[in-house]
Motif scaffolding. Structure first.
Motif, mmCIF file in Angstrom:
data_model
loop_
_atom_site.group_PDB
_atom_site.id
_atom_site.type_symbol
_atom_site.label_atom_id
_atom_site.label_comp_id
_atom_site.label_asym_id
_atom_site.label_seq_id
_atom_site.Cartn_x
_atom_site.Cartn_y
_atom_site.Cartn_z
ATOM 1 N N THR A 232 43.492 43.895 26.203
ATOM 2 C CA THR A 232 44.506 42.884 26.572
ATOM 3 C C THR A 232 44.782 42.930 28.075
ATOM 4 N N LEU A 233 44.962 44.149 28.603
ATOM 5 C CA LEU A 233 45.227 44.272 30.047
ATOM 6 C C LEU A 233 44.001 43.830 30.853
ATOM 7 N N ASN A 234 42.830 44.177 30.343
ATOM 8 C CA ASN A 234 41.571 43.765 30.955
ATOM 9 C C ASN A 234 41.467 42.245 31.041
ATOM 10 N N ALA A 235 41.868 41.584 29.953
ATOM 11 C CA ALA A 235 41.804 40.114 29.912
ATOM 12 C C ALA A 235 42.728 39.524 30.982
ATOM 13 N N ASN A 236 43.858 40.177 31.206
ATOM 14 C CA ASN A 236 44.790 39.695 32.222
ATOM 15 C C ASN A 236 44.199 39.844 33.628
ATOM 16 N N VAL A 237 43.536 40.978 33.856
ATOM 17 C CA VAL A 237 42.887 41.210 35.159
ATOM 18 C C VAL A 237 41.752 40.187 35.358
ATOM 19 N N THR A 238 40.975 39.948 34.298
ATOM 20 C CA THR A 238 39.881 38.976 34.370
ATOM 21 C C THR A 238 40.407 37.579 34.695
ATOM 22 N N LYS A 239 41.532 37.225 34.087
ATOM 23 C CA LYS A 239 42.176 35.922 34.363
ATOM 24 C C LYS A 239 42.523 35.821 35.851
ATOM 25 N N ASN A 240 43.095 36.892 36.407
ATOM 26 C CA ASN A 240 43.467 36.885 37.839
ATOM 27 C C ASN A 240 42.237 36.719 38.728
ATOM 28 N N LEU A 241 41.152 37.399 38.349
ATOM 29 C CA LEU A 241 39.906 37.290 39.131
ATOM 30 C C LEU A 241 39.342 35.865 39.054
ATOM 31 N N PHE A 242 39.441 35.265 37.866
ATOM 32 C CA PHE A 242 38.953 33.884 37.687
ATOM 33 C C PHE A 242 39.707 32.922 38.614
ATOM 34 N N TYR A 243 41.054 33.009 38.596
ATOM 35 C CA TYR A 243 41.861 32.097 39.427
ATOM 36 C C TYR A 243 41.637 32.343 40.923
ATOM 37 N N SER A 244 41.517 33.624 41.304
ATOM 38 C CA SER A 244 41.354 33.897 42.740
ATOM 39 C C SER A 244 40.009 33.362 43.243
ATOM 40 N N LYS A 245 38.968 33.454 42.398
ATOM 41 C CA LYS A 245 37.657 32.897 42.808
ATOM 42 C C LYS A 245 37.711 31.370 42.821
ATOM 43 N N ALA A 246 38.304 30.797 41.752
ATOM 44 C CA ALA A 246 38.353 29.329 41.653
ATOM 45 C C ALA A 246 39.125 28.732 42.833
ATOM 46 N N ARG A 247 40.136 29.445 43.298
ATOM 47 C CA ARG A 247 40.982 28.903 44.392
ATOM 48 C C ARG A 247 40.589 29.440 45.771
ATOM 49 N N HIS A 248 39.416 30.086 45.840
ATOM 50 C CA HIS A 248 38.847 30.528 47.132
ATOM 51 C C HIS A 248 39.717 31.561 47.867
ATOM 52 N N TYR A 249 40.180 32.563 47.130
ATOM 53 C CA TYR A 249 40.853 33.693 47.773
ATOM 54 C C TYR A 249 39.868 34.860 47.818
ATOM 55 N N GLU A 462 50.567 50.487 42.971
ATOM 56 C CA GLU A 462 49.291 51.122 43.342
ATOM 57 C C GLU A 462 48.303 51.068 42.171
ATOM 58 N N PHE A 463 48.803 51.285 40.965
ATOM 59 C CA PHE A 463 47.952 51.202 39.767
ATOM 60 C C PHE A 463 47.327 49.804 39.669
ATOM 61 N N GLU A 464 48.147 48.772 39.859
ATOM 62 C CA GLU A 464 47.633 47.390 39.792
ATOM 63 C C GLU A 464 46.559 47.146 40.844
ATOM 64 N N LYS A 465 46.801 47.656 42.041
ATOM 65 C CA LYS A 465 45.848 47.447 43.138
ATOM 66 C C LYS A 465 44.503 48.115 42.796
ATOM 67 N N ILE A 466 44.583 49.348 42.281
ATOM 68 C CA ILE A 466 43.351 50.098 41.957
ATOM 69 C C ILE A 466 42.552 49.392 40.870
ATOM 70 N N ILE A 467 43.234 48.978 39.780
ATOM 71 C CA ILE A 467 42.460 48.414 38.652
ATOM 72 C C ILE A 467 41.856 47.048 39.020
ATOM 73 N N LYS A 470 38.786 47.735 41.202
ATOM 74 C CA LYS A 470 37.656 48.211 40.396
ATOM 75 C C LYS A 470 36.987 47.044 39.675
ATOM 76 N N ALA A 471 37.808 46.161 39.092
ATOM 77 C CA ALA A 471 37.255 45.003 38.377
ATOM 78 C C ALA A 471 36.494 44.091 39.350
ATOM 79 N N GLU A 472 37.056 43.907 40.553
ATOM 80 C CA GLU A 472 36.374 43.068 41.559
ATOM 81 C C GLU A 472 35.050 43.685 41.999
ATOM 82 N N ASP A 473 34.977 45.019 41.944
ATOM 83 C CA ASP A 473 33.724 45.702 42.302
ATOM 84 C C ASP A 473 32.757 45.792 41.120
ATOM 85 N N GLY A 474 33.127 45.160 40.008
ATOM 86 C CA GLY A 474 32.225 45.111 38.854
ATOM 87 C C GLY A 474 32.311 46.322 37.944
#
Length: 598
Positions: A232-249, A462-467, A470-474
């Motif tokens: 569930t937490l992973n899905a939330n992180v994936t959602k954030n990565l999707f929006y940041s890529k879609a919106r060119h951040y 800090e926990f949020e930043k680390i995870i 890591k997800a952004e680095d694959g």
């Protein structure tokens, strides 16, 4: 306990007067119809927002509709909060919510339509004298432009919106509805079902085995669901990565900070400066171990009161007096407005049957703010009064000194004025306290606020930043990986004086804020900024007071970071956090001195 009064039995001098917003139901209905009528006029602007004159007329209409809708919404919902079971205002609240959605939909074309203009055209509009009043709105649109997509893409993202809420919704249902905890023994040896609400009560228990059993039962239960909760937490992180890529951040963190225009250095600087001051946290843990007379301090010993309950009986009248007296460093004008709030029907004071729980400050532009309390005659309620009046006066000065569009301050700034009031109240109480037991009670109350609001929230940040990194680095965020990151952070933050129990590695699984990503750092920065302001006001006097009042009057007329900087608190530097840490160190020193005398 005696029966709570019904709303109709509450004396009028204990209630707020919402008639200052809307006179009565008839007036509300009439304003409601007006807004409905104005929505028809909005459509006339669709497809025509190309020149300064048309845009100025459209913005003026948008302001009029938004302000009236806000008044209707605030009035209906505050009436509803007086007695949540009362059907008339339940219906009015629903009606106001539906109107809000309609208004949002009707006005939703304005920003994308203006953003479809070229950068050159937008810059020309910003320079137009006839749009001077809306300069900041247009500058903000220009700033957002690189991250706004084409009409079709925006429409597609809007449809994804419902899906993207799924991780948070699933976590909420699981955490609040489906997850059941075992029974644990209380200090009388009776078996009691563990719940979210009872958990902290168990951790405050005097008996260590009661605390330990509740702690283990809590995390054993989360441990059984570790795979589902990690997904569930992973899905939330994936959602954030999707929006940041879609919106060119460049990253999910950059996207989260962009709205308030906060540089990433503020976030990184908070973590780095707290790391620098972790020895203070470790020293506080050592003191906690001593005061609790424990051979080992465990994670389940963090909420146990360090002094026997010190009962402070403070009536509402006494609380008002004490708050008024403690805010004298802010000067006569501030206190005159505070007194106006106390006497001017701003506050709904006591609990009644069906009244909404908790406390808040709210209101609509153009009328004074309001405060909802459920006052009990204790220390906590007095701090709540100081806190909510801090919010109320921030809104009052913001509204008084700014146009409608520029009056609303951001969440990044929202907790500063409220926390500053608490800091000044605490300072006043500590200075005037003669009883060592009372003083120790106040010091631990305040020191624990630093622990929970600054250190703990920074650890979460800090926990949020680390995870996310890591997800952004694959890298995969397995349950083991999440638990290992979380456990190591606890070891680092609490230090060697603490036995960091293995069970704590599952705590990430129960923090709802992780589903509103990169939000918690604002608690730590807000608390630090407020503590820094309080220190400057007490050390420097008038020049610092003037700067602070300037901050209150700024509303949202500039970016949050600039508003604070002008007032003498530069959150892009370590200084305000260091100032807050020096206050924390002072508290520890006073506690150590009192302990030595015992």
């Amino acid at each position: 306990m005696s029966q709570l009064p019904k709303r109709t039995e509450v004396p009028s001098d204990h209630r707020w007067k919402l008639e200052h917003i809307v006179e009565n139901q008839k007036a509300w209905d009439s304003e409601f119809s007006q807004v409905k009528g104005m929505l028809g006029q909005v459509t006339e602007f669709q497809g025509k927002l190309k020149d300064a004159e048309t845009i100025a007329r459209c913005f003026a209409l948008e302001d009029e509709i938004s302000l009236q809708t806000e008044r209707l919404y605030v009035y209906a919902n505050m009436r509803h909060h007086e007695d949540m079971a009362e059907p008339t205002y339940q219906a009015l609240s629903d009606k106001s919510k539906k109107l809000s959605v309609q208004v949002s939909e009707a006005l939703s074309f304005i920003t994308p339509e203006i953003l479809s203009l070229s950068e050159e055209q937008l810059k020309k509009l910003i320079a137009e004298p006839s749009l001077a009043k809306y300069k900041r709105t247009l500058e903000e649109m220009l700033r957002q432009k690189p991250h706004v997509l084409s009409k079709d893409e925006e429409s597609l993202l809007a449809q994804v919106g419902n899906v993207s809420q799924a991780p948070g919704t699933i976590f909420g249902m699981m955490n609040n509805a489906d997850m059941k905890f075992p029974k644990v023994k209380n200090e009388q040896g009776e078996e009691v079902e563990l719940t979210h609400g009872r958990y902290i009560q168990f951790l405050e228990n005097r008996k260590q085995e009661v605390r330990r059993d509740a702690f283990k039962a809590m995390y054993d239960t989360y441990g059984k669901w570790r795979n589902t909760l990690a997904a569930t937490l992973n899905a939330n992180v994936t959602k954030n990565l999707f929006y940041s890529k879609a919106r060119h951040y460049d990253s999910a963190l950059e996207m989260a900070l962009f709205g308030d225009n906060i540089p990433q250095s503020v976030y990184d600087n908070l973590i780095a400066t707290i790391h620098e001051h972790l020895p203070l946290m470790h020293r506080y843990m050592n003191l906690r171990k001593k005061l609790l007379k424990l051979d080992e301090l465990h994670m389940y010993d963090l909420f146990t009161p360090l002094v026997d309950e010190f009962d402070m009986d403070i009536t509402y009248e006494e609380a008002k007096k004490k708050v008024y007296e403690s805010l004298s460093p802010l000067g006569d004008n501030y206190r005159k407005t505070l007194q106006e709030g106390f006497e001017g029907d701003w506050i709904d004071i006591y609990e009644n049957e069906g009244k909404r729980s908790g406390a808040y400050s709210w209101g609509a532009y153009g009328t004074h703010p309001y405060v909802l309390l459920n006052h009990n005659d204790n220390l906590n309620s007095m701090f709540t009064l100081a806190h909510e009046m801090g919010h109320a006066l921030h809104s009052y000065f913001s509204d008084e000194n700014n146009d409608y569009r520029e009056a609303q301050y951001t969440i990044f700034l929202a907790e500063v004025a409220s926390t500053l009031n608490e800091a000044l109240l605490m300072n006043n109480m500590l200075e005037n306290s003669k009883d060592p037991k009372e003083k120790m009670y106040l010091l631990t109350y305040y020191a624990d606020q630093f622990r929970t609001t600054v250190f703990r929230q920074t650890m979460f940040a800090e926990f949020e930043k680390i995870i996310h990194k890591k997800a952004e680095d694959g890298e995969a965020l397995t349950p083991q990986e999440l638990s290992s990151i979380y456990y190591d952070l606890n070891k680092q933050y609490y230090g060697d004086e603490m036995v960091v129990d293995k069970d704590i590695e599952m705590e990430w699984a129960r923090i709802p804020h992780f589903y509103t990503s990169f939000y918690v750092y604002k608690y730590a920065t807000g608390f630090s900024a407020a503590t820094s302001f309080a220190k400057q006001i007490l050390d420097e006097g008038q020049p610092a007071v003037e700067r602070y009042l300037g901050f209150l009057k700024s509303g949202g007329s500039d970016y949050s970071i600039n508003i604070l900087k002008k007032a003498g608190v530069d959150m892009s530097s370590p200084e305000p956090i260091r100032q807050a840490m020096s206050v924390f160190e002072g508290l520890i020193e006073q506690m150590e001195q009192l302990t030595a005398k015992q």
